[in-house]
Design an enzyme around this catalytic site. Structure first.
Site, PDB file in Angstrom:
ATOM      1  N   ASN A   1       8.288  -5.419  -0.678  1.00 24.95           N
ATOM      2  CA  ASN A   1       8.209  -4.215   0.135  1.00 24.95           C
ATOM      3  C   ASN A   1       6.739  -4.117   0.519  1.00 24.95           C
ATOM      4  OD1 ASN A   1       7.990  -1.686   1.253  1.00 24.95           O
ATOM      5  ND2 ASN A   1       9.383  -0.718  -0.203  1.00 24.95           N
TER       6      ASN A   1
ATOM      7  N   ALA B   1       2.913  -0.634   4.807  1.00 30.39           N
ATOM      8  CA  ALA B   1       2.322  -0.733   6.139  1.00 30.39           C
ATOM      9  C   ALA B   1       1.881  -2.151   6.486  1.00 30.39           C
ATOM     10  CB  ALA B   1       1.145   0.228   6.269  1.00 30.39           C
TER      11      ALA B   1
ATOM     12  N   PRO C   1       0.801  -1.225   0.000  1.00 31.18           N
ATOM     13  CA  PRO C   1       0.000   0.000   0.000  1.00 31.18           C
ATOM     14  C   PRO C   1       0.836   1.278   0.000  1.00 31.18           C
ATOM     15  CG  PRO C   1      -0.867  -1.547   1.596  1.00 31.18           C
ATOM     16  CD  PRO C   1       0.426  -2.120   1.096  1.00 31.18           C
ATOM     17  N   ASN C   2       0.355   2.224  -0.761  1.00 28.43           N
ATOM     18  CA  ASN C   2       0.887   3.582  -0.859  1.00 28.43           C
ATOM     19  C   ASN C   2       2.213   3.711  -1.595  1.00 28.43           C
ATOM     20  OD1 ASN C   2      -1.309   4.803   0.597  1.00 28.43           O
ATOM     21  ND2 ASN C   2      -0.425   3.887   2.436  1.00 28.43           N
TER      22      ASN C   2
ATOM     23  N   HIS D   1      12.711  -2.513   2.392  1.00 26.12           N
ATOM     24  CA  HIS D   1      12.158  -1.215   2.810  1.00 26.12           C
ATOM     25  C   HIS D   1      13.114  -0.115   2.383  1.00 26.12           C
ATOM     26  CE1 HIS D   1       9.224  -3.225   5.353  1.00 26.12           C
ATOM     27  NE2 HIS D   1      10.208  -4.003   5.751  1.00 26.12           N
TER      28      HIS D   1
ATOM     29  N   ARG E   1       5.177  11.213  -2.072  1.00 28.58           N
ATOM     30  CA  ARG E   1       4.803  10.960  -0.678  1.00 28.58           C
ATOM     31  C   ARG E   1       6.033  10.993   0.216  1.00 28.58           C
ATOM     32  NH1 ARG E   1       4.261   5.604   2.117  1.00 28.58           N
ATOM     33  NH2 ARG E   1       3.288   6.112   4.109  1.00 28.58           N
TER      34      ARG E   1
ATOM     35  N   TYR F   1      11.261   8.832   1.891  1.00 23.47           N
ATOM     36  CA  TYR F   1      11.288   7.813   0.838  1.00 23.47           C
ATOM     37  C   TYR F   1      12.026   8.250  -0.426  1.00 23.47           C
ATOM     38  CZ  TYR F   1       7.673   5.905   3.847  1.00 23.47           C
ATOM     39  OH  TYR F   1       6.977   5.429   4.931  1.00 23.47           O
TER      40      TYR F   1
ATOM     41  N   ARG G   1      12.145   4.323  13.130  1.00 24.32           N
ATOM     42  CA  ARG G   1      10.973   5.200  13.017  1.00 24.32           C
ATOM     43  C   ARG G   1      10.018   4.937  14.176  1.00 24.32           C
ATOM     44  NH1 ARG G   1       8.793   4.990   7.177  1.00 24.32           N
ATOM     45  NH2 ARG G   1       7.656   6.795   7.982  1.00 24.32           N
TER      46      ARG G   1
ATOM     47  N   GLU H   1      12.726  -9.372   2.331  1.00 21.64           N
ATOM     48  CA  GLU H   1      11.949  -8.222   2.796  1.00 21.64           C
ATOM     49  C   GLU H   1      12.731  -6.955   2.467  1.00 21.64           C
ATOM     50  OE1 GLU H   1       9.998  -6.422   6.898  1.00 21.64           O
ATOM     51  OE2 GLU H   1      11.226  -8.229   7.005  1.00 21.64           O
TER      52      GLU H   1
END
Length: 157
Positions: free
Chosen positions: A80, A83, A16-17, A106, A24, A29, A113, A104
């Protein structure tokens, strides 16, 4: 690889996103778009004579379906999860059924964070984790996934 031999396939999943990358929160990012990252990942796969398929969705079920469709057809997954990293248990279960290497990925380092980002439901299934390297993480994650799938090198990350 000869023309009559099937090519190896790696699936890159984006949660998502991630379709909003480039606009964003660029301070977290970066300004590269998702397509920029996919292109870099694809180049890394092609350099190793692999095909890369990409799927992005803002819906967990779509990503679960993509993992199901990959079983028995795709040799490795780079994900990736966005969320969904922190609460996507149905995605976790689908990935657990996959059977091949999972990396995985990111752009940022979730552990640096907000506290709620520290849990990853994907990490226990992953042969490697790439985080906090920005766009450079995409080709690295592809390389680690291919190494894990072929038994070449070390997949520790």
């Amino acid at each position: 690889m000869s023309a009559d031999m099937p090519r190896h396939v790696l699936l890159l999943l984006s949660g998502p996103n991630l379709n909003l990358l480039g606009t964003r929160q660029p301070e977290i990012y970066g300004t590269d778009t998702l397509q920029d990252h996919v292109d870099a990942a694809r180049r890394a796969a092609i350099e190793r004579d692999w095909d890369l398929e990409h799927r992005q969705s803002n819906h967990e079920g779509d990503l679960v379906d993509a993992v199901h469709a990959a079983i028995g057809r795709v040799e490795a997954i780079v994900i990736n999860p966005g969320a969904l990293t922190h609460y996507g248990w149905s995605l976790h279960d689908a990935l657990a059924a996959f059977g091949g290497p999972i990396v995985e990925l990111h752009l940022s380092e979730p552990r640096k964070r907000e506290r709620w980002r520290h849990l990853s439901v994907v990490e226990p299934l992953a042969s490697a984790r790439v985080a906090g390297e920005g766009g450079a993480g995409y080709p690295r994650a592809v390389a680690l996934a291919i190494e894990a799938a072929t038994g070449a090198g070390s997949a520790a990350g």
